[in-house]
Design a protein around this motif. Structure first.
Motif, PDB file in Angstrom:
ATOM      1  N   ILE A 179       1.070  -7.925  -5.865  1.00 37.60           N
ATOM      2  CA  ILE A 179       0.218  -6.195  -5.086  1.00 37.60           C
ATOM      3  C   ILE A 179      -0.349  -7.598  -4.019  1.00 37.60           C
ATOM      4  CG2 ILE A 179      -2.368  -5.423  -5.460  1.00 37.60           C
ATOM      5  CD1 ILE A 179       0.157  -4.655  -6.751  1.00 37.60           C
ATOM      6  N   LYS A 215      -5.337  -0.735  -6.817  1.00 45.05           N
ATOM      7  CA  LYS A 215      -3.115  -0.574  -6.565  1.00 45.05           C
ATOM      8  C   LYS A 215      -2.673  -1.046  -8.266  1.00 45.05           C
ATOM      9  CE  LYS A 215      -3.594  -2.321  -1.939  1.00 45.05           C
ATOM     10  NZ  LYS A 215      -3.159  -3.362  -1.071  1.00 45.05           N
ATOM     11  N   VAL A 227      -1.602 -10.847  -7.774  1.00 49.58           N
ATOM     12  CA  VAL A 227      -2.779 -10.651  -6.945  1.00 49.58           C
ATOM     13  C   VAL A 227      -2.088 -12.266  -5.861  1.00 49.58           C
ATOM     14  CG1 VAL A 227      -4.972  -9.718  -6.007  1.00 49.58           C
ATOM     15  CG2 VAL A 227      -3.926  -9.173  -8.151  1.00 49.58           C
ATOM     16  N   ASP A 239      -3.401 -12.487  -2.032  1.00 53.50           N
ATOM     17  CA  ASP A 239      -4.220 -13.273  -0.888  1.00 53.50           C
ATOM     18  C   ASP A 239      -3.651 -12.633   0.419  1.00 53.50           C
ATOM     19  OD1 ASP A 239      -7.360 -13.569  -0.157  1.00 53.50           O
ATOM     20  OD2 ASP A 239      -6.797 -14.210   0.911  1.00 53.50           O
ATOM     21  N   TYR A 240      -4.582 -11.832   1.127  1.00 57.88           N
ATOM     22  CA  TYR A 240      -4.099 -11.692   2.697  1.00 57.88           C
ATOM     23  C   TYR A 240      -3.252 -12.650   3.276  1.00 57.88           C
ATOM     24  CZ  TYR A 240      -3.566  -8.899   6.807  1.00 57.88           C
ATOM     25  OH  TYR A 240      -3.480  -8.078   7.930  1.00 57.88           O
ATOM     26  N   SER A 296       0.816  -1.145  -0.174  1.00 57.61           N
ATOM     27  CA  SER A 296       0.116   0.306  -0.372  1.00 57.61           C
ATOM     28  C   SER A 296       0.816   1.296   0.619  1.00 57.61           C
ATOM     29  CB  SER A 296      -1.366  -0.100   1.170  1.00 57.61           C
ATOM     30  OG  SER A 296       0.030   0.185   2.249  1.00 57.61           O
ATOM     31  N   ASP A 340      -3.662  -7.947  -1.522  1.00 54.19           N
ATOM     32  CA  ASP A 340      -4.626  -7.884  -1.559  1.00 54.19           C
ATOM     33  C   ASP A 340      -5.454  -7.650   0.169  1.00 54.19           C
ATOM     34  OD1 ASP A 340      -7.254  -7.019  -2.564  1.00 54.19           O
ATOM     35  OD2 ASP A 340      -7.796  -9.140  -3.756  1.00 54.19           O
ATOM     36  N   TYR A 341      -6.124  -6.477  -0.074  1.00 55.11           N
ATOM     37  CA  TYR A 341      -6.493  -6.745   1.532  1.00 55.11           C
ATOM     38  C   TYR A 341      -7.210  -5.806   1.729  1.00 55.11           C
ATOM     39  CZ  TYR A 341      -2.907  -3.854   3.235  1.00 55.11           C
ATOM     40  OH  TYR A 341      -1.671  -2.578   3.582  1.00 55.11           O
ATOM     41  N   SER A 389      -9.195  -2.058  -3.349  1.00 53.73           N
ATOM     42  CA  SER A 389      -8.784  -2.852  -4.543  1.00 53.73           C
ATOM     43  C   SER A 389      -8.110  -3.422  -4.817  1.00 53.73           C
ATOM     44  CB  SER A 389      -9.896  -2.978  -5.045  1.00 53.73           C
ATOM     45  OG  SER A 389      -9.568  -2.284  -6.226  1.00 53.73           O
ATOM     46  N   ALA A 390      -7.344  -4.766  -5.547  1.00 48.72           N
ATOM     47  CA  ALA A 390      -5.948  -5.442  -6.083  1.00 48.72           C
ATOM     48  C   ALA A 390      -6.305  -4.032  -7.526  1.00 48.72           C
ATOM     49  CB  ALA A 390      -5.704  -6.426  -6.447  1.00 48.72           C
ATOM     50  N   GLN A 391      -7.278  -4.129  -7.978  1.00 45.99           N
ATOM     51  CA  GLN A 391      -7.268  -3.392  -9.385  1.00 45.99           C
ATOM     52  C   GLN A 391      -6.844  -1.736  -9.134  1.00 45.99           C
ATOM     53  OE1 GLN A 391      -7.981  -4.980 -12.622  1.00 45.99           O
ATOM     54  NE2 GLN A 391      -6.277  -2.971 -12.661  1.00 45.99           N
TER      55      GLN A 391
END
Length: 336
Positions: free
Chosen positions: A274, A285, A308, A310-311, A222, A276-277, A281-283
């Protein structure tokens, strides 16, 4: 993972045997578990670098998905009273152990605190140091010790734990946690089985990793003014390395940490992971990286090499190995 840092947005019951093995050593994973049981039914297991005596927990509280997943993967739902799941975590219904989550209580969707634990009458709390447990929020293992509440910390977070630091690579730390939790909950055989399965999957990925110079990879967590990323002390570093890549910030002896965009540009990453959390959103970012003057020229961005993660595949837990397998497959398919 410490989701509180700024500027981030924010009972399968087992019988207690009369004696346990003196030590459980799983070769190659770095796990050393002291399991001497005394006449009172206590067992000595390391909490970071500190030997601690544990009775068998009956009302465990887990903080975040990685903690709960570790317990559920060992078949311990009957020993779990509930969990605390801050908003950054994806829905628990997405977990491979969704049925176990449904059996226990969601205690809070906020950050872990002492009041939640006391109100739950917990006898055991599982979290990471400087994330779930934090001096600034008044909940630490030392504080819980004084209240008579047992606690355990993810070994991955122990490298800078005051007084009793412990340093393990992230995958070694995952194996160690499962071994130690197996000792605490008296399910050592199950823990050994789970660890062996995870290690087998890791070695299968390692065997297929591309040869040659490792692909430079940047993990984007982030941040716009300055990015948060993964140092060497968190699972994505081992995910990237085992799959055949190189975390461009593996030289930072940190967990989740802040860098600057100039350092990212100098590293010339060919792949961006990326994380993702949360609300962003990942998109979104990816869109930011494609349009920002500081990042749109990166080799990975120009080639559209985004993966991507996942957290719960990026924090310490069994799903880390799912993330490894997915990223390894992706990395084997990119053109260099």
């Amino acid at each position: 993972m410490d989701v509180t840092r700024t500027p981030r947005p924010a009972r399968r019951r087992t019988a207690l045997g009369t004696a346990l093995a003196a030590a459980l050593l799983l070769g190659g994973c770095g796990a050393q578990v002291e399991t001497d049981a005394d006449a009172s039914g206590k067992v000595s297991v390391k909490r970071c670098g500190e030997p601690v005596s544990y009775t068998l927990p009956r009302r465990a509280v887990a903080y975040e998905g990685g903690s709960a997943d570790k317990l559920f993967s060992l078949g311990l739902a009957d020993h779990v009273y509930g969990y605390v799941m801050p908003p950054a975590n994806p829905p628990v219904e997405e977990s491979p152990w969704a049925a176990d989550y449904a059996k226990v209580k969601m205690l809070s969707d906020d950050l872990l605190n002492k009041e939640i634990v006391v109100e739950a009458e917990a006898d055991f709390v599982l979290a990471g140091w400087n994330s779930g447990f934090k001096d600034e929020r008044g909940i630490t293992p030392e504080i819980l010790d004084r209240l008579g509440i047992q606690s355990f910390m993810h070994a991955e977070s122990c490298f800078n734990y005051p007084g009793y630091p412990e340093r393990l690579t992230p995958f070694e730390a995952l194996y160690t946690d499962l071994d130690r939790l197996g000792a605490i909950f008296r399910v050592e055989e199950k823990a050994a089985e789970v660890v062996a399965g995870l290690k087998k999957r890791v070695e299968a990925v390692r065997a297929k990793a591309p040869g040659g110079t490792p692909v430079p990879v940047f993990l984007y967590d982030s941040g716009t003014d300055r990015p948060f990323t993964a140092g060497s002390q968190v699972p994505p570093n081992d995910i990237i390395k085992t799959a055949g890549g190189r975390n461009v910030f593996d030289g930072l002896d940190q967990r989740w940490t802040q860098v600057n965009w100039e350092a990212v540009a100098e590293a010339e990453p060919e792949v961006v992971v990326i994380l993702d959390y949360g609300d962003l959103s990942a998109q979104k970012k990816i869109d930011f990286l494609r349009t920002s003057p500081r990042t749109k020229g990166l080799p990975a961005v120009r080639k559209n090499n985004f993966f991507v993660l996942d957290y719960n595949e990026g924090i310490s837990g069994p799903r880390t190995i799912d993330g490894l397998e997915k990223f390894a497959e992706y990395l084997r398919g990119i053109e260099r």
